[in-house]
Design an enzyme around this catalytic site. Sequence first.
Site, short mmCIF file in Angstrom:
data_model
loop_
_atom_site.label_atom_id
_atom_site.label_comp_id
_atom_site.label_asym_id
_atom_site.label_seq_id
_atom_site.Cartn_x
_atom_site.Cartn_y
_atom_site.Cartn_z
N ARG A 15 0.89 -1.32 -0.07
CA ARG A 15 0.15 -0.01 -0.04
C ARG A 15 0.79 1.27 0.15
NH1 ARG A 15 -1.82 -3.65 -1.23
NH2 ARG A 15 -3.49 -4.82 -0.48
N GLU A 67 -3.15 3.47 7.01
CA GLU A 67 -3.19 3.08 5.57
C GLU A 67 -3.67 4.53 5.00
OE1 GLU A 67 -4.22 -0.66 3.88
OE2 GLU A 67 -5.29 0.46 1.94
N SER A 93 -9.81 0.01 4.56
CA SER A 93 -9.06 -0.36 5.62
C SER A 93 -8.04 0.85 6.45
CB SER A 93 -8.09 -1.42 5.29
OG SER A 93 -8.76 -2.49 5.02
C1 LIG Z 1 -15.19 0.69 0.28
C2 LIG Z 1 -13.57 0.90 0.05
C3 LIG Z 1 -12.97 -0.17 -0.13
C4 LIG Z 1 -11.57 -0.38 -0.46
N1 LIG Z 1 -10.84 -1.32 -0.88
C5 LIG Z 1 -9.56 -1.31 -1.28
C6 LIG Z 1 -8.99 -2.64 -1.59
O1 LIG Z 1 -9.51 -3.54 -1.69
N2 LIG Z 1 -7.48 -2.42 -1.79
C7 LIG Z 1 -6.98 -1.34 -1.56
O2 LIG Z 1 -5.56 -1.24 -1.73
N3 LIG Z 1 -7.40 -0.09 -1.19
C8 LIG Z 1 -8.67 -0.32 -0.98
N4 LIG Z 1 -9.66 0.98 -0.61
C9 LIG Z 1 -8.74 2.44 -0.44
C10 LIG Z 1 -8.74 3.07 -1.62
O3 LIG Z 1 -9.73 2.93 -2.48
C11 LIG Z 1 -7.19 2.85 -2.36
O4 LIG Z 1 -6.14 3.27 -1.31
C12 LIG Z 1 -7.09 3.59 -3.65
O5 LIG Z 1 -6.00 3.30 -4.30
C13 LIG Z 1 -7.07 5.18 -3.58
O6 LIG Z 1 -7.39 5.97 -5.00
P1 LIG Z 1 -8.02 7.04 -4.95
O7 LIG Z 1 -7.71 7.58 -6.67
O8 LIG Z 1 -9.20 7.42 -4.44
O9 LIG Z 1 -6.71 8.09 -4.35
P2 LIG Z 1 -6.95 9.18 -3.06
O10 LIG Z 1 -7.77 8.53 -2.03
O11 LIG Z 1 -7.60 10.38 -3.89
O12 LIG Z 1 -5.53 9.55 -2.89
C14 LIG Z 1 -4.51 8.66 -2.17
C15 LIG Z 1 -3.05 9.10 -2.25
O13 LIG Z 1 -2.79 8.85 -3.83
C16 LIG Z 1 -2.30 10.13 -4.32
N5 LIG Z 1 -2.67 10.24 -5.64
C17 LIG Z 1 -3.85 9.96 -6.15
N6 LIG Z 1 -3.70 10.19 -7.41
C18 LIG Z 1 -2.39 10.46 -7.75
C19 LIG Z 1 -1.63 10.88 -9.04
N7 LIG Z 1 -2.21 10.78 -10.18
N8 LIG Z 1 -0.44 11.07 -8.78
C20 LIG Z 1 0.30 11.03 -7.56
N9 LIG Z 1 -0.28 10.93 -6.46
C21 LIG Z 1 -1.49 10.47 -6.65
C22 LIG Z 1 -2.92 11.29 -3.31
O14 LIG Z 1 -2.10 12.57 -3.37
C23 LIG Z 1 -2.82 10.63 -2.12
O15 LIG Z 1 -1.59 10.74 -1.43
C24 LIG Z 1 -10.92 0.89 -0.54
C25 LIG Z 1 -11.66 2.24 0.06
C26 LIG Z 1 -12.97 2.27 0.24
C27 LIG Z 1 -13.90 3.30 0.38
#
Ligand SMILES: Cc1cc2nc3c(=O)[nH]c(=O)nc-3n(C[C@H](O)[C@H](O)[C@H](O)COP(=O)(O)OP(=O)(O)OC[C@H]3O[C@@H](n4cnc5c(N)ncnc54)[C@H](O)[C@@H]3O)c2cc1C
Length: 284
Positions: free
Chosen positions: A167, A279, A214
Site C-alpha cells: 500500500r 493506511e 481499511s
Molecule cells: C469501500 C472501500 C474499499 C476499498 N478497498 C480497497 C482494497 O481492496 N484495496 C486497496 O488497496 N485499497 C482499498 N481501498 C482504499 C482506496 O480505494 C485505495 O487506496 C485507492 O488506491 C485510492 O485511490 P484514489 O484515487 O481514491 O486516491 P486518493 O484517496 O484520492 O489519494 C490517495 C493518495 O494517492 C495520491 N494520488 C492520487 N492520484 C495521484 C496521482 N495521479 N499522482 C500522484 N499521487 C496521486 C494522493 O495524493 C494521495 O496521497 C478501499 C476504499 C474504500 C472506500
Amino acid sequence: MFEYVEKIENADLKNYCTFKIGARGTILFPKNLADLKKVIKDCENSHLPYFILGNGSNLLFPDHDLKSVLISLKKFDKIKILRSTSTGAKVYVEAGTNLFSLHNFCALNSLTGLEWSYGVPASFGGLIYMNGGAYGSEIANFVLRVKVLSGGKVRWLRRKDINFQHRKSNIDGIILGAEIKLANGEKNEILNLQKEYFENRKHSQPLDKPSAGSVFKRGKLLPAKIIDEFSLKGSKIGGAEISQKHAGFIVNIGSAKSADVRALISFIKQKTGINFEEEIIILE
Ligand SMILES: Cc1cc2nc3c(=O)[nH]c(=O)nc-3n(C[C@H](O)[C@H](O)[C@H](O)COP(=O)(O)OP(=O)(O)OC[C@H]3O[C@@H](n4cnc5c(N)ncnc54)[C@H](O)[C@@H]3O)c2cc1C
C-alpha cells in the site's frame, strides 16, 4: 488566480471523498498537461501547497478549510491499447481514469487480470500511487512503466526502478498515467469474475456506509483480526464507528468529524497496545 483552469472554490470536501468528511477547499481540474504544468508552477511561485486528489477513497480531510489546493486529474481519463499480441495487450491508462471505467474497458476488450480490484472506488493514479491490492494481487504486478510529471518535466519510470511496497510506492511526482500488461480473456468470464469479487466485497465490507476502506496497513499483524479479538467492533466516537461488519474499517454513521475518526484511531491503538500504521492518508 488560476483563471485559465476549471475550478471549484469553497468546495464542500465531503463531496470529494468516500468518507464524506471535511470542510471546504479549492479544487482545480486541469484539462491537459500544459494546464497542469502551469498550475504547478503558479502554486510553487506563490508558495501555495498543493495535493493531488484521486477519487478521495483513501483520504481523511481535516475539519478546518484545507490550506492546500487540490488538483484533480479527472480530465486525464483516456485508455488506449498500445499493442495486442496473441496472449495479451499493453495498455496505457491515464491517471484520472475511474477504476470502474477501466474494468468496463477490460471487459469490452476481453482483457483479464484486474478483476480482483473490481469495487475498489479508486482512480487509476491513486491505485498506482498506493499500490492498491486485494485478494492476493496488487497493481504493481501489472505495471510496465509509469509516466510522471516531476520537476516540471515528464519522465517515464520503469517498473524495476519503482519500489512498490504494501500500500505504498516511492513514486515522486504526479502520476500522469501508466502502461500495464493484461492477458487475453473471455468477456463473459471477465464479467462473472468482476461480479464475484464485488459480491465478496459486499459480503465482507460495510459498503453501505461512508468510509476510506481499511484504516490500517496489514503487516505481520492483521489489524482487523486483532481489533475484533479486542471486541472493539461497534465502538463509537461522535459520528465515527468501528464497523460492525469489518473491524478494519471505520465508518461515518452520520456527520462524523475528522476529529472523531482520529480519536477512534487513538482509541484502537490504546486499547490494543499496538501502534498500527495508518493506511488512510490524514490531511492536516
Ligand atoms: C469501500 C472501500 C474499499 C476499498 N478497498 C480497497 C482494497 O481492496 N484495496 C486497496 O488497496 N485499497 C482499498 N481501498 C482504499 C482506496 O480505494 C485505495 O487506496 C485507492 O488506491 C485510492 O485511490 P484514489 O484515487 O481514491 O486516491 P486518493 O484517496 O484520492 O489519494 C490517495 C493518495 O494517492 C495520491 N494520488 C492520487 N492520484 C495521484 C496521482 N495521479 N499522482 C500522484 N499521487 C496521486 C494522493 O495524493 C494521495 O496521497 C478501499 C476504499 C474504500 C472506500
